[in-house]
Design a protein around this motif. Structure first.
Motif: not given
Length: 213
Positions: A94-99, A109-122
């Motif tokens: 269940f859940g999204t990448v962010l979950n 912190e997790v949003i920063d990491i996601a953005i740095e790894l190119g996952l911000g839009d995902l």
């Protein structure tokens, strides 16, 4: 530092690993090659039984360096200290990448990491809908959120082309250096010698016997 002494692993009486001795030093970047190297990763994390040998881990969570695999607290702690990126997909149902990322870290912190790894839009997507390349970077994000001292990565080429693999190795190096100078990284791949200039040392496993280059 993680140190393996005289490790022996068998599978249906077949010797997979024979008297393995090697160490993973913090602030070092290792490549690894060998058909059964995955079994070593699984033994370290207690996913596979160790028949003989000892594993030593220097970390504040352990009063003694020797890991006791009969101690549930030791097993829980070793999985906190060591990040593992499997080439198999183990996502929650269940859940999204962010979950998934929020399960292990604070939102900022997790949003920063996601953005740095190119996952911000995902971050609103479900992991199973990601492309292969997106999945390996998502797995890297999950590992980094846990702030490991040791990071083990199993065959990224399942998800990447050779060109993408080269960039992935550089991203791993850059991200681990940025977030924790005292981290040891091991990337396992059958094509690791194609990228040997990126590593401090190559660990080889052949016919159950270890050597380094």
């Amino acid at each position: 530092m993680l140190k393996v002494n005289n490790l022996n692993i068998f599978d249906n009486k077949r010797v997979i690993i024979k008297k393995a001795n090697f160490e993973i030093r913090l602030n070092n970047f290792y490549g690894a090659i060998g058909r059964d190297f995955k079994e070593v990763f699984e033994a370290i994390l207690n996913f596979r039984e160790i028949v003989q040998g000892t594993i030593l881990l220097s970390h504040e969570l352990f009063q003694t360096k020797k890991v006791n695999y009969n101690n549930k607290r030791h097993i829980a702690n070793i999985r906190k200290v060591i990040g593992y990126i499997s080439h198999e997909d183990f996502f929650l149902n269940f859940g999204t990448v962010l979950n998934h990322l929020r399960w292990f870290g604070e939102i900022n912190e997790v949003i920063d990491i996601a953005i740095e790894l190119g996952l911000g839009d995902l971050i609103t997507k479900k992991p199973e809908t990601l492309t292969d390349k997106e999945k390996i970077y998502f797995k890297l994000a999950l590992a980094l959120v846990k702030k490991p001292s040791i990071l083990l990565i199993d065959e990224p080429l399942k998800y990447l082309t050779m060109e993408e693999m080269s960039e992935f190795i550089r991203v791993v190096k850059r991200q681990t250096n940025k977030r924790n100078e005292n981290i040891g990284v091991v990337i396992l791949s059958e094509s690791i010698f194609e990228f040997k200039e990126e590593f401090d040392k190559i660990l080889k496993l052949e016919s159950g016997v270890f050597s380094d280059d």
